[in-house]
Design a protein around this motif. Sequence first.
Motif, short mmCIF file in Angstrom:
data_model
loop_
_atom_site.label_atom_id
_atom_site.label_comp_id
_atom_site.label_asym_id
_atom_site.label_seq_id
_atom_site.Cartn_x
_atom_site.Cartn_y
_atom_site.Cartn_z
N UNK A 181 0.83 -1.20 0.00
CA UNK A 181 0.00 0.00 0.00
C UNK A 181 0.87 1.25 0.00
N UNK A 182 1.94 1.26 0.81
CA UNK A 182 2.82 2.43 0.84
C UNK A 182 3.47 2.68 -0.52
N UNK A 183 3.73 1.60 -1.27
CA UNK A 183 4.36 1.76 -2.58
C UNK A 183 3.46 2.50 -3.57
N UNK A 184 2.16 2.54 -3.30
CA UNK A 184 1.24 3.23 -4.21
C UNK A 184 1.27 4.74 -4.02
N UNK A 185 1.93 5.20 -2.95
CA UNK A 185 1.93 6.63 -2.68
C UNK A 185 2.90 7.39 -3.61
N UNK A 186 3.79 6.63 -4.27
CA UNK A 186 4.71 7.27 -5.20
C UNK A 186 3.92 7.77 -6.41
N UNK A 187 4.25 8.94 -6.88
CA UNK A 187 3.47 9.54 -7.97
C UNK A 187 3.54 8.75 -9.26
N UNK A 188 4.58 7.91 -9.41
CA UNK A 188 4.70 7.09 -10.62
C UNK A 188 4.20 5.66 -10.41
N UNK A 189 3.57 5.42 -9.30
CA UNK A 189 3.07 4.07 -9.01
C UNK A 189 2.03 3.64 -10.04
N UNK A 190 2.11 2.39 -10.46
CA UNK A 190 1.18 1.88 -11.46
C UNK A 190 -0.14 1.42 -10.84
N UNK A 191 -0.13 1.18 -9.53
CA UNK A 191 -1.34 0.75 -8.84
C UNK A 191 -1.72 1.78 -7.78
N UNK A 192 -2.99 1.84 -7.47
CA UNK A 192 -3.47 2.70 -6.40
C UNK A 192 -3.72 1.86 -5.15
N UNK A 193 -3.91 2.54 -4.04
CA UNK A 193 -4.25 1.82 -2.81
C UNK A 193 -5.54 1.03 -2.98
N UNK A 194 -6.49 1.60 -3.67
CA UNK A 194 -7.76 0.91 -3.91
C UNK A 194 -7.55 -0.36 -4.73
N UNK A 195 -6.61 -0.32 -5.69
CA UNK A 195 -6.30 -1.52 -6.48
C UNK A 195 -5.80 -2.65 -5.59
N UNK A 196 -4.88 -2.32 -4.69
CA UNK A 196 -4.29 -3.33 -3.80
C UNK A 196 -5.36 -3.93 -2.90
N UNK A 197 -6.16 -3.07 -2.28
CA UNK A 197 -7.19 -3.56 -1.37
C UNK A 197 -8.24 -4.39 -2.11
N UNK A 198 -8.63 -3.93 -3.29
CA UNK A 198 -9.64 -4.66 -4.07
C UNK A 198 -9.13 -6.04 -4.46
N UNK A 199 -7.87 -6.14 -4.87
CA UNK A 199 -7.31 -7.44 -5.25
C UNK A 199 -7.32 -8.41 -4.08
N UNK A 200 -7.04 -7.90 -2.88
CA UNK A 200 -7.01 -8.78 -1.70
C UNK A 200 -8.42 -9.12 -1.22
N UNK A 201 -9.36 -8.26 -1.49
CA UNK A 201 -10.74 -8.54 -1.09
C UNK A 201 -11.40 -9.51 -2.06
N UNK A 202 -11.10 -9.40 -3.34
CA UNK A 202 -11.83 -10.16 -4.36
C UNK A 202 -11.34 -11.60 -4.54
#
Length: 242
Positions: free
Chosen positions: A143-164
């Motif tokens: 999740x912290x890695x998504x805070x970089x402005x060049x990150x390819x994934x968002x925090x929502x992407x990470x959480x959604x993948x783990x929920x689904x």
Amino acid sequence: MERSHSEIPVRIDTAQTLNRFVPPPPKKGSAPVDDYDEYLRREEKRKADEINDRIVKAGVPARLLPATLDNFEADTKDKSLVLDTMRTYASKFGVGIPLPANAVLLYGRPGTGKTHLACAVMRAVAPRFGIRYTTVSWLARKVRSTYHRRAEETEEDILRDHINVSLLTIDEIGVGLGSDHEKAMVHDVIAGRYDAKKPTILLSNLSLEAVLEAIGDRLVDRLREDAGIVLPCAWPSYRGRA
């Protein structure tokens, strides 16, 4: 105006085309026994390799890739009880169908085989369902890695993948959380899976009281409502014995 051959659409029957070049599997009685047995061996290996690939991609630790329910050493009554419960959980696993419980919590000191059991269940269901293994600290880093402005994934992407995903194992429950935001993130994953009726295996090296305090009253109430299974692994560490 007459159309050229290149302009005339051609319908290709993909199944028929493939059947011309891919011979059907040999049948017992229509091919030499050695050829048929070799075909079965190749198919068995192909399926095993495919499952292993899924398990690796799911994030299962390398040392636990061979873990199965059959090679868990249950040499005491307590271990046999926990193993039998996890066997039942795996055998009745299915998204959208009744389970013994959606959530399972295994807790106890390090080295008692909790992660082995969880990974063994994931291997058992991998042929039919999506699986994922993570730790609290790894999830927080993702999740912290998504805070970089060049990150390819968002925090929502990470959480959604783990929920689904069909089955999620979260290790290190109660450990590795720093900020309140990171704690809320893990809670959101567990709560999201509860709301979606997605099975989750929780692992912790803490005492039951410490685990319940770490996940909070809201999640504890949800686990109780869902008839969650709580399994103490209260035996000596395999590592210490080794």
